[in-house]
Design a protein around this motif. Structure first.
Motif, PDB file in Angstrom:
ATOM      1  N   PHE A 259       0.255   2.120  20.143  1.00 47.31           N
ATOM      2  CA  PHE A 259      -0.809   2.461  20.659  1.00 47.31           C
ATOM      3  C   PHE A 259      -1.429   3.595  19.670  1.00 47.31           C
ATOM      4  O   PHE A 259      -2.457   3.996  18.605  1.00 47.31           O
ATOM      5  N   GLN A 260      -0.608   4.364  19.879  1.00 48.30           N
ATOM      6  CA  GLN A 260      -1.505   5.853  19.283  1.00 48.30           C
ATOM      7  C   GLN A 260      -0.563   6.768  18.026  1.00 48.30           C
ATOM      8  O   GLN A 260      -0.936   7.558  17.706  1.00 48.30           O
ATOM      9  N   ASN A 261       0.858   5.867  18.011  1.00 55.95           N
ATOM     10  CA  ASN A 261       1.556   5.880  16.636  1.00 55.95           C
ATOM     11  C   ASN A 261       0.428   5.876  15.121  1.00 55.95           C
ATOM     12  O   ASN A 261       0.383   4.984  14.542  1.00 55.95           O
ATOM     13  N   ALA A 262       0.281   6.728  14.392  1.00 53.77           N
ATOM     14  CA  ALA A 262      -0.407   6.791  13.213  1.00 53.77           C
ATOM     15  C   ALA A 262       0.413   6.006  12.452  1.00 53.77           C
ATOM     16  O   ALA A 262      -0.296   5.723  11.570  1.00 53.77           O
ATOM     17  N   GLU A 263       1.652   6.380  12.374  1.00 57.90           N
ATOM     18  CA  GLU A 263       2.243   5.718  11.711  1.00 57.90           C
ATOM     19  C   GLU A 263       1.978   3.969  11.291  1.00 57.90           C
ATOM     20  O   GLU A 263       1.751   3.510  10.519  1.00 57.90           O
ATOM     21  N   ARG A 264       2.476   3.400  12.640  1.00 48.97           N
ATOM     22  CA  ARG A 264       2.144   2.287  12.615  1.00 48.97           C
ATOM     23  C   ARG A 264       0.579   2.140  12.750  1.00 48.97           C
ATOM     24  O   ARG A 264       0.915   0.586  11.973  1.00 48.97           O
ATOM     25  N   CYS A 265      -0.103   2.295  13.264  1.00 48.96           N
ATOM     26  CA  CYS A 265      -1.717   2.348  12.948  1.00 48.96           C
ATOM     27  C   CYS A 265      -1.871   1.524  11.576  1.00 48.96           C
ATOM     28  O   CYS A 265      -1.970   1.436  10.563  1.00 48.96           O
ATOM     29  N   ALA A 266      -1.326   2.602  10.628  1.00 47.18           N
ATOM     30  CA  ALA A 266      -1.399   2.819   8.998  1.00 47.18           C
ATOM     31  C   ALA A 266      -0.812   1.244   8.613  1.00 47.18           C
ATOM     32  O   ALA A 266      -1.465   0.583   8.150  1.00 47.18           O
ATOM     33  N   MET A 267       0.282   1.216   8.694  1.00 46.00           N
ATOM     34  CA  MET A 267       1.125   0.293   9.159  1.00 46.00           C
ATOM     35  C   MET A 267       0.086  -1.018   8.821  1.00 46.00           C
ATOM     36  O   MET A 267       0.276  -2.069   8.612  1.00 46.00           O
ATOM     37  N   ARG A 268      -0.317  -1.072  10.476  1.00 42.08           N
ATOM     38  CA  ARG A 268      -1.414  -2.348  10.874  1.00 42.08           C
ATOM     39  C   ARG A 268      -2.102  -2.307  10.128  1.00 42.08           C
ATOM     40  O   ARG A 268      -2.405  -3.923   9.544  1.00 42.08           O
TER      41      ARG A 268
END
Length: 294
Positions: A259-268
């Motif tokens: 939830f707080q992982n910027a790289e994974r949030c950018a991926m989503r």
């Protein structure tokens, strides 16, 4: 096709340019139960009370001069129910993903029966944003709403809503009878307090009737399309879960991990935009940057 970048910095470069927007917002009926940014409520529109055709708006802001317009995409997470984009909260792409991640996908079936992400092309008057207000049950729920409309007119509200440090926004769209919940809205209330929804971009530009925004449907994708879940009923029946807060990960799926992982949030963020591109290849990827709150 849009490609998923390897890191947060590259994603910010890639997505500050398209600046797709996300939806959220939501009135709710007591019967169906709905959250602010998604769910299911139904209000039959009274065409006779359309804000663009009302000569008396009941608030300040009528008779404005033609203004420069700005268009951008907004999105809203909702169930299969249909209703007008009025008296709701919406957001840009990161805003809607934050809402889904924080409130919706941590239960199976999803909260409020949310199944899809609706995209709209929203046109507003440039530089005329006011403070964001919350809408619940179809009514403005912050203090002194009536005074706000009287002083500012039915302007679109804005609030920053970041997603793991990535910039995002929420917007509020006041519609007919904005101070009353869905169950108490009447044709006479809609005529006296027509809200900010315009019938056309031309009406918005001219400022007739005091309307402040114009929304056009621009496609939708299901959350299953976004996450690549092929059979959601089976997914839930097998005791899977899109996101578990305790472990910060999914069960049977990894899309919402971090939830707080910027790289994974950018991926989503990229995946949502890519899904719209694949489904609607003839529509613009972008129609303009989201309106800022200042």
């Amino acid at each position: 096709a849009l490609l998923v970048t390897a890191g947060c910095a590259a994603a910010l470069v890639a997505w500050d340019r398209p600046r797709l927007a996300s939806v959220g917002g939501t009135p709710r009926t007591a019967a169906s139960g709905v959250g602010r940014f998604g769910g299911s409520w139904l209000w039959e529109v009274n065409a006779a009370a359309d804000s663009s055709s009302s000569a008396s708006s009941g608030v300040g802001g009528a008779g404005q001069q033609p203004a420069e317009l700005q268009s951008f995409y907004v999105f809203r997470a909702q169930s299969d129910s249909k209703y007008p984009l009025e008296n709701v909260n919406v957001g840009d792409v990161r805003g809607v993903l934050w809402y889904l991640h924080n409130e919706v996908v941590s239960m199976c079936p999803r909260k409020y029966g949310i199944t899809r992400i609706m995209r709209w092309k929203l046109t507003v008057k440039k530089g005329e944003m006011i403070n964001f207000v919350a809408f619940d049950h179809g009514a403005c729920t912050v203090p002194n709403c009536a005074a706000l409309w009287q002083q500012k007119g039915y302007r679109v509200g804005c609030q920053e809503r970041g997603y793991a440090g990535l910039s995002g926004h929420w917007y509020s769209l006041p519609g007919k009878c904005p101070n009353s919940p869905v169950a108490e809205k009447t044709p006479s209330c809609g005529a006296d307090f027509p809200g900010g929804a315009c019938r056309s971009a031309a009406a918005l530009s001219s400022g007739s009737g005091g309307c402040t925004y114009f929304a056009e449907p621009a496609g939708e994708v299901s959350i299953d399309e976004l996450t690549r879940i092929h059979n959601y009923s089976h997914f839930c029946a097998e005791r899977n879960l899109e996101y578990n807060r305790a472990s910060d990960s999914g069960i049977g799926i990894s899309f919402w991990d971090g939830f707080q992982n910027a790289e994974r949030c950018a991926m989503r963020t990229e995946r949502l935009a890519e899904t719209f591109v694949m489904k609607y290849p003839t529509l613009p990827v972008d129609v303009g940057p989201p309106a800022s709150c200042t």
